[in-house]
Design an enzyme around this catalytic site. Structure first.
Site, PDB file in Angstrom:
ATOM      1  N   SER A 263       1.030  -1.182   0.151  1.00 49.30           N
ATOM      2  CA  SER A 263       0.265   0.104   0.086  1.00 49.30           C
ATOM      3  C   SER A 263       1.002   1.363   0.025  1.00 49.30           C
ATOM      4  O   SER A 263       2.139   1.120   0.172  1.00 49.30           O
ATOM      5  CB  SER A 263      -0.910   0.014   1.280  1.00 49.30           C
ATOM      6  OG  SER A 263      -0.052   0.300   2.347  1.00 49.30           O
ATOM      7  N   LYS A 264       0.199   2.323  -0.205  1.00 48.53           N
ATOM      8  CA  LYS A 264       0.707   3.473  -0.176  1.00 48.53           C
ATOM      9  C   LYS A 264       1.596   4.028   1.104  1.00 48.53           C
ATOM     10  O   LYS A 264       2.856   4.393   1.077  1.00 48.53           O
ATOM     11  CB  LYS A 264      -0.198   4.736  -0.516  1.00 48.53           C
ATOM     12  CG  LYS A 264       0.427   6.061  -0.282  1.00 48.53           C
ATOM     13  CD  LYS A 264      -0.728   7.188  -0.602  1.00 48.53           C
ATOM     14  CE  LYS A 264      -0.279   8.562   0.096  1.00 48.53           C
ATOM     15  NZ  LYS A 264       1.113   8.958   0.158  1.00 48.53           N
ATOM     16  N   ARG A 265       1.214   3.406   2.215  1.00 46.38           N
ATOM     17  CA  ARG A 265       1.495   3.789   3.388  1.00 46.38           C
ATOM     18  C   ARG A 265       2.911   3.184   3.562  1.00 46.38           C
ATOM     19  O   ARG A 265       3.919   3.455   4.023  1.00 46.38           O
ATOM     20  CB  ARG A 265       0.833   3.180   4.631  1.00 46.38           C
ATOM     21  CG  ARG A 265      -0.234   3.882   5.167  1.00 46.38           C
ATOM     22  CD  ARG A 265      -0.611   3.207   6.428  1.00 46.38           C
ATOM     23  NE  ARG A 265      -0.806   4.374   7.661  1.00 46.38           N
ATOM     24  CZ  ARG A 265      -1.308   5.521   7.576  1.00 46.38           C
ATOM     25  NH1 ARG A 265      -1.834   5.871   6.470  1.00 46.38           N
ATOM     26  NH2 ARG A 265      -1.275   6.219   8.746  1.00 46.38           N
ATOM     27  N   GLY A 267       5.085   2.427   1.041  1.00 47.19           N
ATOM     28  CA  GLY A 267       6.139   3.104   0.353  1.00 47.19           C
ATOM     29  C   GLY A 267       6.528   4.270   1.253  1.00 47.19           C
ATOM     30  O   GLY A 267       7.899   4.696   1.111  1.00 47.19           O
ATOM     31  N   ASP A 268       5.623   5.016   1.750  1.00 53.70           N
ATOM     32  CA  ASP A 268       6.112   6.299   2.451  1.00 53.70           C
ATOM     33  C   ASP A 268       6.990   5.833   3.755  1.00 53.70           C
ATOM     34  O   ASP A 268       7.969   6.518   3.834  1.00 53.70           O
ATOM     35  CB  ASP A 268       4.846   6.777   3.125  1.00 53.70           C
ATOM     36  CG  ASP A 268       4.109   7.508   1.875  1.00 53.70           C
ATOM     37  OD1 ASP A 268       4.643   7.760   0.831  1.00 53.70           O
ATOM     38  OD2 ASP A 268       2.882   7.912   2.127  1.00 53.70           O
TER      39      ASP A 268
END
Length: 510
Positions: A263-265, A267-268
């Site tokens: 998920s995007k999380r 990656g961050d």
RNA sequence: GCACCGUUCGUCUAGCCAGGUCAGGACGCCAGGUUUUCAUCCUGGUAACACGGGUUCAAAUCCCGUACGGUGUACCA
């Protein structure tokens, strides 16, 4: 042995930026189509008006453009099966849904979302799960429990309704999947899915099956999250008497550590992009980084993605898009989810960077140099890039590896000074400076020869001299062949750097 | 909960369908070599068949079970 009419599609919803898992799904579709000499279609599935995000479709198109995934038909370039946006196909769905009602395969349901959710809540409080199925539908408000006349009345009065699929009570659905093989499910565990929503739009299930049929899609290659709804889809094809396409459900991309879907999380948190391109949410203005903006080459990005869940069966790892087309086969797609490895992604980029031509890299490096206020000639930049590219993973790394070619060091790596700047260094470097200033032919080879013979004559240690010299020129103990550096920056600059270094570092006490 | 799918080095994976090589490669990591330095490069090393039964002379491979994980279970796709 390729099928005559292979047609595949990628059908995203414009609800936000395209996730790399989606890019991979599209890639496999593309590779399959190209390999089989078939067509690749881009269809936009925007049946949920509430989730529509402006700019998402444009983003998707731009992302594929960057990646080199091309479409033969679809929202970009049209085609004989259009329109390719489901919102523009709205009119054709209703009739098909009604047709199912006429044949008793579907029915009208008048339960409101509020009613349903309160039933669900109640079931939950009793530790049961509510599913709208053959048992429950007998107790609810639908055209199975209400007589025909009243149903007509209700509809005539404009009462909102949905159309549900009447899932058989006990039937084995046998399906075949290209990556998973035979899959069987009993309909008794399935529910009466909504096919047509009260807002006049079809749900994914209906629209997807209909459009795939109407667009003569031969192979449905999609993410594994669709596997649970495959029985419904298959039954829909059979209900209409349509030929089923072949299905292939791809494994998911998982997060690098721990469990779950990428998920995007993640990656961050872990410092890598989850999207091909940078994205700014139009509402929140929140931005997400992209592979393109992070300095990945599209070829590296595609290569990396292709190998996540597929392999050629031999030990090759580096593939151009054409190589991938040649090597790809759906049978070699794996069955289990793949954890994404950012480290290997960087390695792939490095592989592509070092094989790029120096001129091409120089062009890419140029804007960075300009940003630093440096205007070096293309020729020099090309030479520099050629000398340092082995040390870089990204074009942006090039500056760290080559800044000393363009600007003299303003300070010196203290650890290096401590280690390599000895008591004699100061005097030796003054001597060296004299030797250098006496050289007329300031070419790398000639400087090397001259300096080395001076070192030999004086019986100085090679490492002793060279490390101190490098420190003065580069500012640190790194970089390519030192004589190549000094030859390129020239005699004047070289002598000046020695002056500055001597002054700044000073003489070390014995 | 229920359903479906899955499980080989830390990671990506080969091998499984058609049982029988020290379970192979790559990334990472470690060591050595090369180099005036760093990096590259070269050599070597590290490390895995989820568990338990069964079938068989022989199982990572076939069967059953368990565990774990994933997905689905929306008038989202």
């Amino acid at each position: 042995m390729s099928d005559k009419n292979v047609r595949v599609r990628f059908a995203p919803s414009p609800t936000g930026p395209l996730h790399i898992g989606g890019v991979r799904t599209a890639l496999y579709n593309y590779l399959f189509a190209r390999k089989q000499g078939g067509k690749m279609i881009l269809r936009i599935e925007d049946t949920d008006q509430t989730r529509f995000v402006p700019g998402a479709e444009e983003y998707i198109i731009e992302a594929f453009n960057w990646c080199g995934i091309e479409f033969d038909e679809g929202v970009i370039n049209g085609g004989p099966y259009g329109p390719y946006r489901q919102s523009e196909r709205k009119d054709i769905y209703r009739d098909y849904a009604e047709e199912l009602i006429a044949s008793g395969i579907a029915y009208y349901a008048f339960d409101t979302p509020e009613e349903l959710s309160s039933i669900r809540q109640q079931y939950e409080s009793e530790k049961k799960t509510f599913i709208y199925n053959y048992e429950e539908r007998q107790k609810l408000r639908n055209s199975l429990t209400i007589d025909e006349k009243n149903v007509a009345d209700l509809i005539g009065k404009g009462t909102p309704y949905v159309i549900r699929f009447k899932m058989p009570e006990d039937e084995m659905v046998v399906m075949d999947d290209l990556v998973r093989g035979r899959v069987e499910v009993n309909t008794k565990v399935l529910d009466d899915k909504i096919l047509f929503k009260s807002d006049g739009m079809p749900t994914y299930h209906l629209a997807n099956v209909m459009d795939d049929h109407l667009m003569e899609i031969s192979h449905v290659i999609r993410g594994e999250e669709w596997l649970p709804s495959l029985p419904l889809h298959v039954m829909l094809y059979r209900a209409y008497g349509w030929d089923e396409p072949q299905f292939a459900h791809l494994p998911l991309l998982l997060k690098p550590e721990g469990n779950g879907k990428l998920s995007k999380r993640d990656g961050d948190r872990l410092g890598f992009p989850v999207f091909p391109l940078k994205w700014t949410d139009p509402k929140t203005k929140e931005t997400s980084r992209g592979y393109r903006e992070d300095g990945y080459f599209p070829e590296a990005f595609i290569n990396m993605l292709a190998l996540l869940g597929w392999n050629p069966g031999d030990e090759r790892e580096l593939f151009s898009m054409d190589d991938l087309v040649e090597a790809f086969s759906i049978e070699r797609v794996g069955r289990s989810g793949s954890k994404f490895d950012p480290e290997k992604a960087r390695w792939f980029n490095h592989q592509y960077l070092v094989t790029k031509g120096n001129e091409e890299l120089a062009d890419l490096f140029e804007p960075i140099l300009t940003g630093k206020g440096i205007a070096a000639g293309k020729e020099k930049v090309s030479i520099v890039v050629g000398m340092v590219k082995e040390r870089a993973n990204f074009v942006t790394d090039l500056w760290d590896q080559s800044s000393f070619f363009f600007v003299a060091p303003a300070e010196f790596d203290q650890k290096a000074v401590k280690k390599r700047w000895k008591a004699d260094s100061y005097e030796q470097m003054i001597e060296l400076q004299k030797v250098l200033s006496g050289i007329d032919d300031f070419s790398s080879d000639n400087i090397e020869q001259t300096v080395k013979s001076w070192i030999e004559k004086k019986e100085y240690g090679m490492g002793m001299i060279m490390n101190a010299f490098r420190l003065l020129i580069v500012g640190a103990l790194k970089g390519p062949h030192l004589f190549d550096i000094v030859a390129l920056i020239g005699k004047e600059d070289t002598l000046q750097r020695i002056d500055f270094g001597l002054k700044t570092i000073g003489k070390k006490e014995a």
